[in-house]
Design an enzyme around this catalytic site. Structure first.
Site, PDB file in Angstrom:
ATOM      1  N   CYS A   1     -19.467 -28.544  12.141  1.00 24.91           N
ATOM      2  CA  CYS A   1     -20.141 -29.830  11.934  1.00 24.91           C
ATOM      3  C   CYS A   1     -21.641 -29.589  12.010  1.00 24.91           C
ATOM      4  O   CYS A   1     -22.157 -28.717  11.316  1.00 24.91           O
ATOM      5  CB  CYS A   1     -19.658 -30.869  12.934  1.00 24.91           C
ATOM      6  SG  CYS A   1     -19.883 -30.430  14.661  1.00 24.91           S
TER       7      CYS A   1
ATOM      8  N   ARG B   1     -18.377 -32.282  17.173  1.00 23.48           N
ATOM      9  CA  ARG B   1     -17.389 -33.034  16.412  1.00 23.48           C
ATOM     10  C   ARG B   1     -16.287 -32.114  15.893  1.00 23.48           C
ATOM     11  O   ARG B   1     -15.117 -32.498  15.830  1.00 23.48           O
ATOM     12  CB  ARG B   1     -18.060 -33.753  15.234  1.00 23.48           C
ATOM     13  CG  ARG B   1     -18.808 -34.998  15.630  1.00 23.48           C
ATOM     14  CD  ARG B   1     -19.564 -35.587  14.455  1.00 23.48           C
ATOM     15  NE  ARG B   1     -20.723 -34.804  14.079  1.00 23.48           N
ATOM     16  CZ  ARG B   1     -21.543 -35.094  13.082  1.00 23.48           C
ATOM     17  NH1 ARG B   1     -21.311 -36.150  12.328  1.00 23.48           N
ATOM     18  NH2 ARG B   1     -22.594 -34.349  12.821  1.00 23.48           N
TER      19      ARG B   1
END
Lengths: 98, 284
Positions: free
Chosen positions: B233, B238
């Protein structure tokens, strides 16, 4: 705190010339809601970001030019969707009542 | 690995608040969230100070991790249950981190802090006290951590899944939309990576989607189950959540998280970058 503070979140320290700011406040019957979650969805409805509201019910996003949807979730309330248009160099103020 | 081993419900946590041998840990993107209120008995880990080296860009080393958990009163035998805001974004990162250092039993609370709050369950500002322990970590498990050279070598070869929002993937934004956008590196994505935003793994209330829905999500973008996978990410948090879904919930083999992610890759000199909504080609 007695009632929602009128006016937006302070923009001190934010370079508004280069950001497309979306910000506002979540209220329930005129009182700020400090434990709500505001989700920013893009024009296709895809999730982009989420923030919890502050002690005064405020939230802020740094978006891009275009159409966005704010989806507000809070305890004991149905989700509320609010459409907003953002543009670099401006601040879109949004009042969300749940 | 499976959902039963790695995930517990908010109700399970509430039922086990006083069970010995279970340590609740809150890890939030907003590192002040815990201070405003947390689940009774939970301790806090601050991802910016506790889990990152304060000089170079890297994780805390084995000795630092051991010192941290010893001081916070976490034992090797404890069941660690992690939860946090934003769909467990940073709690999933901490889960991966505990696995990286070989902790035995670690779980995520499904839905995280948001689900707990939306259920109107109790939060407290009271700080727990835990006696210090002598925690012993394992060497880092690099079978779940990808580095930049592996990521470059994976272009057109492995499943590369970029879990940022579509606008970040395409190069229209450089950071998630609740963070200021100024950055120095280039925008875009690693060529041949598919975009499955991390948020697609979760329902609106922060709980994970069903195994069936998750399987469909990755099948639809052409995931090849015979290939190894690297998730990335912007800064590797994430993608920890996507790593959790693929590795822990769906039981896929050979899934790595590239924690350098776009802030490293997008700053490298001379590496290929694709722009726009499509994965792009090897020659990009």
């Amino acid at each position: 705190m007695c009632g929602a503070t009128e006016g937006g979140l302070s923009l001190d320290g934010v370079n508004t010339k280069i950001e497309a700011v979306i910000q506002g406040q979540v209220t329930r019957e005129g009182e700020p809601v400090p434990n709500a979650y505001v989700r920013l969805l893009d024009k296709s409805g895809e999730f982009t970001a989420e923030v919890p509201t502050s002690a005064t019910g405020h939230f802020r996003f740094f978006a891009g030019d275009g159409e966005w949807t704010l989806r507000t979730l809070a305890p004991k309330a149905e989700p509320v969707d609010t459409r907003v248009t953002a543009a670099v160099g401006s601040v879109a103020e949004v009042a969300v009542a749940i | 690995m499976s959902r039963e081993n790695s995930l517990v419900s908010a109700q399970w946590v509430e039922d086990n608040l006083d069970t010995a041998g279970i340590v609740l840990i809150e890890v939030d993107e907003d590192t002040t969230a815990y201070d405003k209120g947390h689940i009774r008995g939970a301790i806090k880990l601050d991802w910016t100070t506790d889990l990152q080296d304060q000089v170079r860009r890297d994780f805390v080393n084995k000795a630092q991790f051991e010192a941290l958990l010893s001081e916070r009163g976490v034992s090797n035998d404890d069941t660690v249950v992690l939860y946090g805001g934003n769909n467990n974004w940073f709690a999933a990162y901490a889960f991966w981190y505990f696995k990286l250092y070989g902790h035995g039993d670690v779980k995520l609370m499904d839905g995280g802090r948001k689900k707990w709050e939306l259920d109107s369950r109790e939060l407290t500002a009271e700080l727990p006290t835990r006696a210090a322990t002598t925690y012993v970590a394992q060497e880092q498990d690099h079978s779940i951590r990808a580095f930049r050279d592996e990521t470059i070598a994976a272009i057109g070869v492995q499943n590369l899944v970029d879990v940022r929002s579509p606008d970040e993937f395409a190069g229209r934004l450089l950071a998630p939309a609740h963070l200021p956008q100024e950055q120095s590196q280039r925008a875009g994505h690693v060529p041949t990576s598919v975009n499955v935003p991390w948020s697609k793994n979760a329902n609106d209330d922060g709980t994970f989607k069903s195994d069936e829905d998750l399987t469909k999500l990755y099948d639809e973008v052409g995931f090849d189950q015979d290939k190894d996978t690297i998730a990335l990410c912007r800064i590797g948090e994430r993608s920890s959540l996507t790593w959790f879904v693929l590795s822990e919930l769906l039981g896929r083999k050979n899934v790595k998280n590239y924690d350098g992610s776009w802030t490293e890759y997008g700053s490298l000199v001379g590496v290929p970058i694709a722009l726009g909504d499509e994965p792009g080609t090897v020659d990009a």
